[in-house]
Design an enzyme around this catalytic site. Structure first.
Site, PDB file in Angstrom:
ATOM      1  N   ASP A  23      -5.108   7.357  -6.416  1.00 16.37           N
ATOM      2  CA  ASP A  23      -5.438   8.765  -6.172  1.00 16.37           C
ATOM      3  C   ASP A  23      -6.382   8.903  -4.978  1.00 16.37           C
ATOM      4  O   ASP A  23      -6.130   9.673  -4.044  1.00 16.37           O
ATOM      5  CB  ASP A  23      -6.059   9.353  -7.446  1.00 16.37           C
ATOM      6  CG  ASP A  23      -6.111  10.871  -7.460  1.00 16.37           C
ATOM      7  OD1 ASP A  23      -5.501  11.516  -6.586  1.00 16.37           O
ATOM      8  OD2 ASP A  23      -6.775  11.410  -8.363  1.00 16.37           O
TER       9      ASP A  23
ATOM     10  N   SER B 122      -1.044   4.645 -14.509  1.00 16.22           N
ATOM     11  CA  SER B 122      -1.937   4.458 -15.671  1.00 16.22           C
ATOM     12  C   SER B 122      -2.427   3.039 -15.900  1.00 16.22           C
ATOM     13  O   SER B 122      -3.126   2.782 -16.869  1.00 16.22           O
ATOM     14  CB  SER B 122      -1.301   4.980 -16.971  1.00 16.22           C
ATOM     15  OG  SER B 122      -1.364   6.374 -17.022  1.00 16.22           O
ATOM     16  N   THR B 123      -2.093   2.106 -15.015  1.00 12.39           N
ATOM     17  CA  THR B 123      -2.481   0.708 -15.261  1.00 12.39           C
ATOM     18  C   THR B 123      -3.795   0.313 -14.601  1.00 12.39           C
ATOM     19  O   THR B 123      -4.244  -0.819 -14.763  1.00 12.39           O
ATOM     20  CB  THR B 123      -1.371  -0.265 -14.810  1.00 12.39           C
ATOM     21  OG1 THR B 123      -1.117  -0.082 -13.415  1.00 12.39           O
ATOM     22  CG2 THR B 123      -0.089  -0.035 -15.603  1.00 12.39           C
TER      23      THR B 123
ATOM     24  N   VAL C 111      -7.621   2.376 -13.853  1.00 10.15           N
ATOM     25  CA  VAL C 111      -8.754   2.808 -14.667  1.00 10.15           C
ATOM     26  C   VAL C 111      -8.330   3.410 -16.005  1.00 10.15           C
ATOM     27  O   VAL C 111      -9.130   3.454 -16.936  1.00 10.15           O
ATOM     28  CB  VAL C 111      -9.680   3.797 -13.910  1.00 10.15           C
ATOM     29  CG1 VAL C 111     -10.307   3.136 -12.704  1.00 10.15           C
ATOM     30  CG2 VAL C 111      -8.950   5.061 -13.524  1.00 10.15           C
TER      31      VAL C 111
ATOM     32  N   ASP D 168       0.851  -1.179   0.000  1.00  8.91           N
ATOM     33  CA  ASP D 168       0.000   0.000   0.000  1.00  8.91           C
ATOM     34  C   ASP D 168       0.892   1.235   0.000  1.00  8.91           C
ATOM     35  O   ASP D 168       1.621   1.483   0.960  1.00  8.91           O
ATOM     36  CB  ASP D 168      -0.879  -0.037   1.258  1.00  8.91           C
ATOM     37  CG  ASP D 168      -1.816   1.141   1.400  1.00  8.91           C
ATOM     38  OD1 ASP D 168      -1.671   2.141   0.668  1.00  8.91           O
ATOM     39  OD2 ASP D 168      -2.700   1.067   2.267  1.00  8.91           O
ATOM     40  N   ILE D 169       0.832   2.020  -1.059  1.00  6.33           N
ATOM     41  CA  ILE D 169       1.718   3.186  -1.174  1.00  6.33           C
ATOM     42  C   ILE D 169       1.465   4.214  -0.079  1.00  6.33           C
ATOM     43  O   ILE D 169       2.374   4.947   0.308  1.00  6.33           O
ATOM     44  CB  ILE D 169       1.622   3.811  -2.581  1.00  6.33           C
ATOM     45  CG1 ILE D 169       2.846   4.710  -2.840  1.00  6.33           C
ATOM     46  CG2 ILE D 169       0.297   4.547  -2.771  1.00  6.33           C
ATOM     47  CD1 ILE D 169       3.094   5.033  -4.279  1.00  6.33           C
TER      48      ILE D 169
END
Length: 178
Positions: A41, A124-125, A127, A17-18
């Site tokens: 995000d 970008s991987t 949605v 988890d970032i």
């Protein structure tokens, strides 16, 4: 292989988890309006609290491939570097260049702040639909080249990958590159 040394720095891959990272900065896969959203995000905005959104509203916009910096709010990191990756349209609309620039401009922001550690998600991987196998090669090659040629202060680039499948794809890509 999930960890390589490049010059005086380390590039590593972890599954996790970032929002839990204690690096100097974490990178947010943002939208161009910096409005928060789903995926990484949304998780960053929820965990970091309203200070991040407050600063995003002041900045207002970030074009695909560019990067902007805000506070990290309640996160362990000091900064959030927001970058906008490309929406996948089959690879014929400059997506690879935009993705490469998203990573490169995030790294440049980190260096401009003299940061030593940074954590990236797989930009970008989710949605935005970029194929993970292609995105991982662009992400890792961009970071390796940056560490070889341009890094002055960065000593750790960590990819924090959500789920075993993404982690495995990045691990395979790193083995192919190195």
């Amino acid at each position: 292989m999930n960890r390589v040394t490049i010059g005086q720095a380390v590039l590593e891959l972890i599954e996790g988890d970032i929002t839990k990272q204690d690096t100097d900065a974490i990178v947010n896969a943002a939208n161009s309006g910096l409005r928060g959203g789903g995926g990484v995000d949304g998780a960053i905005h929820r965990a970091g609290g309203p200070d991040i959104m407050f600063e995003c509203r002041k900045i207002g916009h970030c074009s695909p491939g560019e990067a902007v910096v805000t506070t990290a709010g309640k996160l362990k990191s000091h900064y959030v570097i927001h970058t906008v990756g490309p929406i996948w349209h089959g690879g014929k609309e400059g997506e690879s260049e935009i993705l490469q620039n998203a990573y490169l401009n995030s790294l440049k922001k980190a260096e401009s702040l003299s940061l030593r550690t940074i954590a990236f998600p797989s930009i970008s991987t989710g949605v935005y639909g970029y194929p993970v196998d292609q995105a991982s090669m662009i992400a890792l090659k961009t970071c390796v080249k940056f560490l070889q040629e341009k890094a002055a202060t960065l000593k750790l680039i960590r990819f924090v990958l959500f789920g075993e499948e993404n982690y495995s794809v990045y691990k395979k890509a790193l083995n192919e590159i190195m």
